[in-house]
Design a protein around this motif. Structure first.
Motif, PDB file in Angstrom:
ATOM      1  N   GLN A 199      -6.915  26.602   8.353  1.00  0.00           N
ATOM      2  CA  GLN A 199      -5.940  26.483   7.260  1.00  0.00           C
ATOM      3  C   GLN A 199      -6.044  25.119   6.627  1.00  0.00           C
ATOM      4  O   GLN A 199      -6.578  24.181   7.211  1.00  0.00           O
ATOM      5  CB  GLN A 199      -4.515  26.706   7.762  1.00  0.00           C
ATOM      6  CG  GLN A 199      -3.915  25.498   8.476  1.00  0.00           C
ATOM      7  CD  GLN A 199      -2.449  25.644   8.780  1.00  0.00           C
ATOM      8  OE1 GLN A 199      -2.050  26.607   9.405  1.00  0.00           O
ATOM      9  NE2 GLN A 199      -1.652  24.682   8.356  1.00  0.00           N
ATOM     10  N   SER A 200      -5.515  25.022   5.420  1.00  0.00           N
ATOM     11  CA  SER A 200      -5.358  23.739   4.743  1.00  0.00           C
ATOM     12  C   SER A 200      -3.909  23.604   4.302  1.00  0.00           C
ATOM     13  O   SER A 200      -3.211  24.595   4.106  1.00  0.00           O
ATOM     14  CB  SER A 200      -6.283  23.639   3.526  1.00  0.00           C
ATOM     15  OG  SER A 200      -5.807  24.450   2.478  1.00  0.00           O
ATOM     16  N   SER A 201      -3.468  22.379   4.169  1.00  0.00           N
ATOM     17  CA  SER A 201      -2.160  22.074   3.593  1.00  0.00           C
ATOM     18  C   SER A 201      -2.228  20.647   3.077  1.00  0.00           C
ATOM     19  O   SER A 201      -3.163  19.911   3.372  1.00  0.00           O
ATOM     20  CB  SER A 201      -1.029  22.256   4.626  1.00  0.00           C
ATOM     21  OG  SER A 201      -1.304  21.546   5.809  1.00  0.00           O
ATOM     22  N   GLY A 202      -1.257  20.262   2.289  1.00  0.00           N
ATOM     23  CA  GLY A 202      -1.282  18.929   1.705  1.00  0.00           C
ATOM     24  C   GLY A 202       0.103  18.449   1.345  1.00  0.00           C
ATOM     25  O   GLY A 202       1.100  19.119   1.587  1.00  0.00           O
ATOM     26  N   HIS A 203       0.133  17.273   0.771  1.00  0.00           N
ATOM     27  CA  HIS A 203       1.379  16.733   0.220  1.00  0.00           C
ATOM     28  C   HIS A 203       1.013  15.893  -0.992  1.00  0.00           C
ATOM     29  O   HIS A 203       0.244  14.936  -0.898  1.00  0.00           O
ATOM     30  CB  HIS A 203       2.120  15.866   1.224  1.00  0.00           C
ATOM     31  CG  HIS A 203       3.461  15.437   0.701  1.00  0.00           C
ATOM     32  ND1 HIS A 203       4.586  16.173   0.913  1.00  0.00           N
ATOM     33  CD2 HIS A 203       3.832  14.379  -0.041  1.00  0.00           C
ATOM     34  CE1 HIS A 203       5.615  15.572   0.328  1.00  0.00           C
ATOM     35  NE2 HIS A 203       5.169  14.477  -0.260  1.00  0.00           N
ATOM     36  N   THR A 204       1.554  16.260  -2.128  1.00  0.00           N
ATOM     37  CA  THR A 204       1.299  15.587  -3.381  1.00  0.00           C
ATOM     38  C   THR A 204       2.441  15.964  -4.325  1.00  0.00           C
ATOM     39  O   THR A 204       3.179  16.889  -4.030  1.00  0.00           O
ATOM     40  CB  THR A 204      -0.080  16.016  -3.958  1.00  0.00           C
ATOM     41  OG1 THR A 204      -0.433  15.166  -5.024  1.00  0.00           O
ATOM     42  CG2 THR A 204      -0.125  17.436  -4.389  1.00  0.00           C
TER      43      THR A 204
ATOM     44  N   GLU B 256       0.834  -1.193   0.000  1.00  0.00           N
ATOM     45  CA  GLU B 256       0.000   0.000   0.000  1.00  0.00           C
ATOM     46  C   GLU B 256       0.877   1.254   0.000  1.00  0.00           C
ATOM     47  O   GLU B 256       1.753   1.408   0.849  1.00  0.00           O
ATOM     48  CB  GLU B 256      -0.950   0.000   1.196  1.00  0.00           C
ATOM     49  CG  GLU B 256      -1.995  -1.081   1.070  1.00  0.00           C
ATOM     50  CD  GLU B 256      -2.899  -1.187   2.261  1.00  0.00           C
ATOM     51  OE1 GLU B 256      -4.046  -1.609   2.075  1.00  0.00           O
ATOM     52  OE2 GLU B 256      -2.467  -0.861   3.388  1.00  0.00           O
ATOM     53  N   GLU B 257       0.620   2.095  -0.976  1.00  0.00           N
ATOM     54  CA  GLU B 257       1.459   3.277  -1.203  1.00  0.00           C
ATOM     55  C   GLU B 257       0.609   4.539  -1.103  1.00  0.00           C
ATOM     56  O   GLU B 257      -0.336   4.715  -1.863  1.00  0.00           O
ATOM     57  CB  GLU B 257       2.075   3.178  -2.596  1.00  0.00           C
ATOM     58  CG  GLU B 257       2.878   4.376  -2.992  1.00  0.00           C
ATOM     59  CD  GLU B 257       3.367   4.226  -4.415  1.00  0.00           C
ATOM     60  OE1 GLU B 257       2.630   4.606  -5.355  1.00  0.00           O
ATOM     61  OE2 GLU B 257       4.487   3.723  -4.595  1.00  0.00           O
ATOM     62  N   PRO B 258       0.945   5.443  -0.171  1.00  0.00           N
ATOM     63  CA  PRO B 258       0.221   6.713  -0.099  1.00  0.00           C
ATOM     64  C   PRO B 258       0.384   7.506  -1.381  1.00  0.00           C
ATOM     65  O   PRO B 258       1.441   7.501  -2.004  1.00  0.00           O
ATOM     66  CB  PRO B 258       0.888   7.432   1.074  1.00  0.00           C
ATOM     67  CG  PRO B 258       1.505   6.354   1.878  1.00  0.00           C
ATOM     68  CD  PRO B 258       1.936   5.318   0.890  1.00  0.00           C
ATOM     69  N   ARG B 259      -0.687   8.190  -1.787  1.00  0.00           N
ATOM     70  CA  ARG B 259      -0.673   9.008  -2.997  1.00  0.00           C
ATOM     71  C   ARG B 259      -0.646  10.488  -2.652  1.00  0.00           C
ATOM     72  O   ARG B 259       0.063  11.248  -3.271  1.00  0.00           O
ATOM     73  CB  ARG B 259      -1.887   8.689  -3.864  1.00  0.00           C
ATOM     74  CG  ARG B 259      -2.056   7.210  -4.158  1.00  0.00           C
ATOM     75  CD  ARG B 259      -0.872   6.627  -4.847  1.00  0.00           C
ATOM     76  NE  ARG B 259      -0.950   6.938  -6.264  1.00  0.00           N
ATOM     77  CZ  ARG B 259      -0.003   6.702  -7.135  1.00  0.00           C
ATOM     78  NH1 ARG B 259       1.109   6.133  -6.759  1.00  0.00           N
ATOM     79  NH2 ARG B 259      -0.145   7.029  -8.386  1.00  0.00           N
ATOM     80  N   TRP B 260      -1.492  10.912  -1.719  1.00  0.00           N
ATOM     81  CA  TRP B 260      -1.499  12.300  -1.266  1.00  0.00           C
ATOM     82  C   TRP B 260      -2.202  12.393   0.082  1.00  0.00           C
ATOM     83  O   TRP B 260      -2.904  11.476   0.491  1.00  0.00           O
ATOM     84  CB  TRP B 260      -2.141  13.236  -2.280  1.00  0.00           C
ATOM     85  CG  TRP B 260      -3.499  12.869  -2.786  1.00  0.00           C
ATOM     86  CD1 TRP B 260      -3.782  12.225  -3.962  1.00  0.00           C
ATOM     87  CD2 TRP B 260      -4.768  13.111  -2.154  1.00  0.00           C
ATOM     88  NE1 TRP B 260      -5.140  12.047  -4.094  1.00  0.00           N
ATOM     89  CE2 TRP B 260      -5.768  12.584  -3.005  1.00  0.00           C
ATOM     90  CE3 TRP B 260      -5.160  13.712  -0.972  1.00  0.00           C
ATOM     91  CZ2 TRP B 260      -7.124  12.645  -2.691  1.00  0.00           C
ATOM     92  CZ3 TRP B 260      -6.505  13.774  -0.656  1.00  0.00           C
ATOM     93  CH2 TRP B 260      -7.468  13.256  -1.524  1.00  0.00           C
ATOM     94  N   VAL B 261      -1.951  13.482   0.756  1.00  0.00           N
ATOM     95  CA  VAL B 261      -2.619  13.759   2.022  1.00  0.00           C
ATOM     96  C   VAL B 261      -3.048  15.227   2.025  1.00  0.00           C
ATOM     97  O   VAL B 261      -2.337  16.087   1.510  1.00  0.00           O
ATOM     98  CB  VAL B 261      -1.723  13.433   3.246  1.00  0.00           C
ATOM     99  CG1 VAL B 261      -0.499  14.334   3.318  1.00  0.00           C
ATOM    100  CG2 VAL B 261      -2.509  13.491   4.536  1.00  0.00           C
ATOM    101  N   ASP B 262      -4.244  15.492   2.529  1.00  0.00           N
ATOM    102  CA  ASP B 262      -4.717  16.855   2.770  1.00  0.00           C
ATOM    103  C   ASP B 262      -5.011  16.974   4.250  1.00  0.00           C
ATOM    104  O   ASP B 262      -5.547  16.040   4.860  1.00  0.00           O
ATOM    105  CB  ASP B 262      -5.990  17.163   1.984  1.00  0.00           C
ATOM    106  CG  ASP B 262      -5.721  17.522   0.535  1.00  0.00           C
ATOM    107  OD1 ASP B 262      -4.558  17.848   0.209  1.00  0.00           O
ATOM    108  OD2 ASP B 262      -6.663  17.483  -0.264  1.00  0.00           O
TER     109      ASP B 262
ATOM    110  N   TRP C 239       3.347  11.099  -3.158  1.00  0.00           N
ATOM    111  CA  TRP C 239       4.298  10.923  -2.050  1.00  0.00           C
ATOM    112  C   TRP C 239       5.722  11.231  -2.480  1.00  0.00           C
ATOM    113  O   TRP C 239       6.689  10.681  -1.978  1.00  0.00           O
ATOM    114  CB  TRP C 239       4.199   9.497  -1.527  1.00  0.00           C
ATOM    115  CG  TRP C 239       4.126   9.441  -0.047  1.00  0.00           C
ATOM    116  CD1 TRP C 239       5.060   8.907   0.793  1.00  0.00           C
ATOM    117  CD2 TRP C 239       3.091   9.921   0.797  1.00  0.00           C
ATOM    118  NE1 TRP C 239       4.652   9.018   2.088  1.00  0.00           N
ATOM    119  CE2 TRP C 239       3.443   9.643   2.123  1.00  0.00           C
ATOM    120  CE3 TRP C 239       1.898  10.577   0.567  1.00  0.00           C
ATOM    121  CZ2 TRP C 239       2.659   9.990   3.198  1.00  0.00           C
ATOM    122  CZ3 TRP C 239       1.106  10.918   1.644  1.00  0.00           C
ATOM    123  CH2 TRP C 239       1.485  10.622   2.938  1.00  0.00           C
ATOM    124  N   SER C 240       5.878  12.148  -3.432  1.00  0.00           N
ATOM    125  CA  SER C 240       7.198  12.487  -3.935  1.00  0.00           C
ATOM    126  C   SER C 240       8.069  13.030  -2.814  1.00  0.00           C
ATOM    127  O   SER C 240       7.608  13.725  -1.933  1.00  0.00           O
ATOM    128  CB  SER C 240       7.078  13.532  -5.044  1.00  0.00           C
ATOM    129  OG  SER C 240       6.507  14.714  -4.531  1.00  0.00           O
TER     130      SER C 240
END
Length: 124
Positions: free
Chosen positions: A58-63, A30-36, A66-67
């Protein structure tokens, strides 16, 4: 799978920088793709029931995909890409909400699955 927030989040100039937390229970495939991630904090007087008080958020993310996080196992998430912000947080309690998208590369690589969670956190 379970994911949570680190109970202590760091404030920098009134903004949470950067929301983080642990991930447990992902299978090796299982590989994470993005998180908000979103953080909200009650405004002044919010202890009164049924009365709305606007507070900071606030909002933030990672995409993407998972780079920059290296190879698995994936044991932590970090939302280090800023999104929108409203107001300035102060030291104290807040609510953290997060959504993680991931794929099982072994059994269903074309299907994205989602996990979401929320947690009371301390901003310092």
């Amino acid at each position: 799978m379970a994911a949570n927030w680190d109970l202590m989040q760091t404030l920098n100039n009134g903004r949470v920088e950067w929301p983080t937390g642990p991930i447990t229970g992902l299978n090796p495939s299982e590989e994470p793709r993005w998180v908000d991630a979103w953080v909200v904090q009650a405004g002044a007087g919010a202890a009164l029931p049924f009365i709305k008080y606007v507070g900071p958020s606030q909002s933030s993310g990672h995409t993407p995909h998972w780079s920059g996080w290296g190879a698995g196992p994936y044991t932590m998430w970090k939302a280090d890409d800023p999104g929108w912000a409203y107001g300035k947080f102060t030291s104290g309690f807040a609510l953290g909400i997060a959504l993680l998208a991931y794929r099982d590369t072994a059994t269903n690589p074309n299907t994205t699955e989602f996990e979401w969670w929320y947690e009371i956190v301390w901003l310092a």
